[in-house]
Write an enzyme that holds these catalytic residues in place. Structure first.
Site, PDB file in Angstrom:
ATOM      1  N   LYS A 107       0.866  -1.188   0.000  1.00 32.48           N
ATOM      2  CA  LYS A 107       0.000   0.000   0.000  1.00 32.48           C
ATOM      3  C   LYS A 107       0.900   1.235   0.000  1.00 32.48           C
ATOM      4  CE  LYS A 107      -1.648   2.891   2.818  1.00 32.48           C
ATOM      5  NZ  LYS A 107      -1.542   4.125   2.010  1.00 32.48           N
ATOM      6  N   CYS A 159      13.839  10.388   7.471  1.00 32.55           N
ATOM      7  CA  CYS A 159      13.805   9.951   8.864  1.00 32.55           C
ATOM      8  C   CYS A 159      15.207   9.961   9.458  1.00 32.55           C
ATOM      9  CB  CYS A 159      13.196   8.570   8.974  1.00 32.55           C
ATOM     10  SG  CYS A 159      14.218   7.356   8.179  1.00 32.55           S
TER      11      CYS A 159
END
Ligand code: NAD
Length: 490
Positions: free
Chosen positions: A175, A283
């Site tokens: 997804k 990140c």
């Protein structure tokens, strides 16, 4: 504008959902596509799981050497389409073309490492654990696995998981982030050319509706998530409560310590690349920069390097930093900067209200440096996820390490120094999963796990390398007795 299709059971199919969200180029504000959204996408997900379960039942019995053959072709296809995929990443995500192609390279490296599955899946055998009894461990695939990706690496992050999952004998459902689905659409066009069994790899679009269906479908055996900490916690809690294996990477607030003996020019350049690369939306972006002993030379050099960064459209030559992902993100980052000033920080460089000629509707924020925000305030704890450096000055290494270890996140911590013993101490004591010594983005290569501690990771096994092989297999221990007297005489 047509709505993007899902890839289920080897075919491109329309979602049953009539709800959509827009995919927007963050530099030009151009509408690129519409992507299915809403709770109805749960039906798409469940169709994909049914196909993936059938594919898994065939695929698990295909010898591992045969299972890795499509990976060699995939590597070639990704390389052949490198330019087009990189352009798509830049168009939907905003990063520069060089950053996009670097990201794709990291994805390809995971395909290469996963092709080592015939060795990586091997296990242990011990003869005569008791008289005439042997014991061994085998690794078997889990079944239908899933991957839920964030917006900031549209190509790479799914590759921390997908090549390992299929090499180990699983099927997978991806997804993508609803903000950047086009890169994965292109990659699935390439996967379609691999002649994998229908249903082995599937892509289902959507947001929370699709994710909740993944978390609740009993045939989905594992969830690999990367995104923000609140969502990571939610996915870990709901997924594990439903008996799934879950690895959930969360957010970050990465500190970098500069000792007085570091090389000024090299350090400033590397830190600027870390803070402002991908507009701070990594990140592993450095977020809090700490000079040990107030050091005006570093401060001036960091300022000059940040100020000189060329901001613009990532597809244009010479651009060193693109926009942030959305209007909401721009206004969130700008309010956090204002919050830092309200708390007592002073702005050394203010990148708010930035406009780039020819791209007036883009979500640009120029490099920002905010100095001396209070250690007991809110900003010091909040992930900004934009091109903002918080600059602090501390008296000693002890103070800097104690500060790092209080951080609720533990994705990365870095130190710049020319002292081996300071570096060694830092490596040992800093509580973060990825450590950089004279490195600004300590991103593990594909052979190593993409680590992460504290609120930056929920689970046990990380993505990439051996951890991925362990995550995508379950161990079975067999104890066998074959009495001598049963042996036939020939
Ligand atoms: P996000 O958490 O908003 O979204 C990630 C995924 O979760 C998307 O696919 C999205 O559709 C889905 N999602 C969003 N809200 C949800 C909800 N309420 N319930 C269920 N699913 C939901 O993250 P993002 O904004 O796309 O990505 C940025 C974040 O990801 C940052 O916090 C960044 O630090 C983090 N990140 C972490 C790593 C790491 O390795 N630790 C790597 C990249 C990004």
């Amino acid at each position: 504008m047509s709505v993007l299709k899902n890839y289920i059971n080897g075919s491109w199919v329309s979602s049953v959902s009539t709800e959509t969200v827009d995919v927007i180029n963050p530099a030009t504000a151009e509408l690129l596509a519409k992507v299915p959204y809403g709770n109805a996408t749960a039906k798409d997900l469940n169709d994909a799981v049914a196909a993936a379960q059938d594919a898994y039942l065939q695929w698990k019995n295909v010898p591992v050497l045969k299972r890795i053959q499509p990976l060699f072709k995939l590597k070639q296809l990704l390389e052949d389409n490198q330019e087009e995929i990189s352009k798509l990443i830049t168009m939907e995500c905003g990063k520069t073309l060089a950053e996009s192609s670097g990201e794709l390279q990291r994805a390809i490296e995971n395909v290469e490492v996963a092709a080592g599955a015939p060795i990586l899946m091997q296990s242990e055998f011990l003869e005569n654990v008791a008289g005439g009894i042997d014991e061994f461990m085998i690794r078997q695939p889990l079944g239908v696995t899933s991957c839920i990706a964030p917006f900031n690496f549209p190509a790479m992050i799914s590759f921390w998981f997908l090549p390992y999952a299929i090499a180990c004998g699983n099927s997978m459902i991806v997804k993508p982030s609803e903000k950047v689905p086009l890169t994965m659409m292109k990659i699935f066009e390439l996967l379609h050319q691999l002649d994998l069994p229908k249903g082995l790899v599937n892509m289902v679009h959507g947001g929370k509706g699709t994710v909740d269906a993944i978390l609740d479908n009993p045939d989905v055996k594992s969830v690999s998530f990367v995104g923000s900490t609140p969502v990571a916690k939610y996915i870990y809690a709901r997924g594990t409560a439903n008996g799934k294996r879950v690895q959930a990477q969360g957010g970050a607030k990465n500190p970098v310590v500069i000792l007085p003996d570091a090389d000024i020019e090299m350090t400033s350049q590397i830190i600027a690349d870390s803070v402002y690369g991908c507009a701070g939306q990594r990140c592993l972006a450095a977020s809090v920069v700490i000079t040990v002993e107030k050091n005006d030379k570093f401060r001036d050099s960091l300022y000059e390097t940040a100020k000189a960064r060329a901001v613009g459209y990532g597809l244009n030559k010479g651009t060193e930093m693109g926009p942030v992902i959305s209007k909401e993100s721009k206004s969130r980052v700008e309010s956090l900067i204002a919050e830092g000033v309200k708390e007592g920080g002073s702005l050394l460089l203010d990148g708010r209200d930035s406009k780039v000629n020819g791209f007036e509707n883009g979500n640009f924020i120029k490099p920002t440096i905010i100095e001396n925000i209070p250690l007991d305030g809110e900003l010091i704890k909040t992930e900004i996820f934009g091109p903002v450096m918080s600059l602090l000055h501390m008296k000693t290494i002890d103070e800097a390490i104690a500060f790092i270890n209080r951080n609720k996140y533990g994705n990365m911590a870095c130190m710049f120094t020319s002292s081996g013993s300071s570096a060694r101490r830092f490596r040992n004591e800093a509580m973060a999963g990825n450590i950089g010594i004279n490195i600004g983005v300590a991103a593990p290569m594909a052979q190593f796990p993409f680590s992460g501690w504290k609120e930056s990771f929920f689970g046990d096994l990380h993505g990439q390398g051996r951890h991925a092989v362990e995550f995508f297999t379950q161990t079975k221990v067999v104890v066998e007795r074959w009495p001598k007297e049963w042996s036939r005489k020939f």
